[in-house]
Enzyme design. Structure first.
Site, PDB file in Angstrom:
ATOM      1  CB  SER A 194       6.473 -29.081   6.395  1.00 36.13           C
ATOM      2  OG  SER A 194       7.873 -28.891   6.550  1.00 36.13           O
ATOM      3  CD  GLU A 242       3.340 -19.677   5.502  1.00 32.90           C
ATOM      4  OE1 GLU A 242       2.200 -19.428   5.049  1.00 32.90           O
ATOM      5  OE2 GLU A 242       3.515 -20.304   6.562  1.00 32.90           O
ATOM      6  CB  THR A 243       8.256 -20.776   0.302  1.00 31.58           C
ATOM      7  OG1 THR A 243       8.592 -19.534   0.944  1.00 31.58           O
ATOM      8  CG2 THR A 243       8.343 -20.589  -1.214  1.00 31.58           C
ATOM      9  NE  ARG A 290      11.549 -31.957  10.155  1.00 33.24           N
ATOM     10  CZ  ARG A 290      10.717 -31.898  11.171  1.00 33.24           C
ATOM     11  NH1 ARG A 290      10.395 -33.012  11.820  1.00 33.24           N
ATOM     12  NH2 ARG A 290      10.187 -30.756  11.558  1.00 33.24           N
ATOM     13  NE  ARG A 291       6.486 -32.238  10.364  1.00 22.54           N
ATOM     14  CZ  ARG A 291       5.390 -31.581  10.016  1.00 22.54           C
ATOM     15  NH1 ARG A 291       4.278 -32.272   9.746  1.00 22.54           N
ATOM     16  NH2 ARG A 291       5.377 -30.270   9.933  1.00 22.54           N
ATOM     17  N   GLY A 318      14.725 -25.303   4.422  1.00 25.87           N
ATOM     18  CA  GLY A 318      15.469 -24.331   5.210  1.00 25.87           C
ATOM     19  C   GLY A 318      14.978 -24.253   6.635  1.00 25.87           C
ATOM     20  CE1 TYR A 337      18.486 -17.541   5.899  1.00 27.89           C
ATOM     21  CE2 TYR A 337      18.972 -15.643   4.514  1.00 27.89           C
ATOM     22  CZ  TYR A 337      18.155 -16.696   4.842  1.00 27.89           C
ATOM     23  OH  TYR A 337      17.019 -16.931   4.119  1.00 27.89           O
ATOM     24  CE  LYS A 392      18.948 -19.619   2.853  1.00 25.38           C
ATOM     25  NZ  LYS A 392      18.087 -20.797   2.673  1.00 25.38           N
ATOM     26  CG  LEU A 398      10.509 -15.141   1.667  1.00 24.68           C
ATOM     27  CD1 LEU A 398      10.670 -16.624   1.968  1.00 24.68           C
ATOM     28  CD2 LEU A 398      10.077 -14.947   0.221  1.00 24.68           C
TER      29      LEU A 398
END
Length: 279
Positions: free
Chosen positions: A64, A66-67, A89-90, A130, A180, A184, A207
């Site tokens: 869901s 962008e990547t 999750r959906r 993420g 962050y 990672k 990105l």
């Protein structure tokens, strides 16, 4: 929220995002998969054909986002896998004809052990899961980007996944003072401990994309990099489509390495290796 408060929040998000981008402006990591030869570029079409013949199954976490959304589209266009499953999750609304054979497994990430079957029987996995600290708070960010990712990787390994691909970030370092990058780096290391047959880590810079959701901070960062000389900006940023193509080009390449670390330069090289190639 009042307009001044809203503008203040947007400004704060923009400053935070810009600071994060500046933290990424450090010497490029030297990845293990950091180059692609001319011979490899020319053989990509055959590699894809050979890969398709293996009838492999793939799952995507984070479709869901962008990547993940671009990754799904590219996977279907290239026809690399015999079975494509989204785990999220959906359930996503996929109306186009090209998506008719995509399987969707809806899970509760807080109770993933109850959904172990969703992770069974996949040869390859791509994790693009993420969130952001702004969207989920510090604790929510850690839960999604570390805990959900790690638990998903554990279940994928138990379910038979041989090649696990993790979308991380340039500058990832478990000892970083920046949350962050620390998270990672930590999840990279902990997934490695699971000992997949093949484990590929992608560390892109900023990105570049036009997100469907509004993120003023990222818009500011994209404008910042857009104002820089292309040769310099490309060292610290990368279009999402380039990342996705690098992921897939790497997946079809045979490798005897247990772990591959592709930095921003390697992603650019491999992602652009087949600009003129289409199946």
């Amino acid at each position: 929220m009042s307009r001044p408060a809203s503008l203040s929040a947007a400004a704060a998000a923009g400053v935070a995002a810009l600071v994060a981008a500046l933290l990424l402006l450090q010497p490029e990591d030297v990845g293990q998969g950091a180059s692609v030869s001319m011979a490899e570029t020319e053989s990509l079409r055959k590699l894809r054909e050979d890969f398709r013949m293996q009838n492999k199954s793939v799952f995507i976490l984070g479709a869901s986002g962008e990547t993940g959304r671009v990754l799904l589209k590219e996977i279907l266009e290239q026809g690399l896998f015999s079975k494509v499953t989204l785990i999220g999750r959906r359930k996503l609304t996929l109306d186009e004809e090209a998506y008719k054979n995509v399987n969707q497994e809806v899970v509760d990430f807080e109770k993933l052990d109850d959904y172990a079957s969703a992770f069974q029987g996949h040869d390859v996995g791509f994790c693009c899961l993420g969130t952001t600290r702004k969207k989920a708070g510090a604790e929510g960010f850690v839960r999604v980007d570390r805990d959900y990712v790690l638990k998903s990787a554990e279940l994928a390994k138990s379910g038979g996944c041989k090649h696990f691909n993790l979308l991380s970030s340039k500058g990832a370092d478990k000892s970083s003072n920046f949350l962050y990058l620390q998270v990672k780096g930590e999840v990279e290391a902990r997934v490695e401990e699971l000992k997949f047959d093949r484990y590929s880590i992608f560390r892109p810079g900023v990105l570049l994309c036009d997100r469907q959701e509004s993120r003023p901070g990222e818009w500011l960062v994209r404008k910042f990099f857009g104002s820089l000389p292309e040769s310099w900006a490309s060292g610290h940023s990368v279009p999402v489509i380039t990342v996705v193509r690098a992921m897939l080009n790497n997946a079809v390449r045979p490798s005897d390495k247990k772990k591959e670390l592709l930095d921003n330069k390697a992603i650019h090289d491999l992602g652009k290796a087949d600009d003129s190639l289409k199946p």
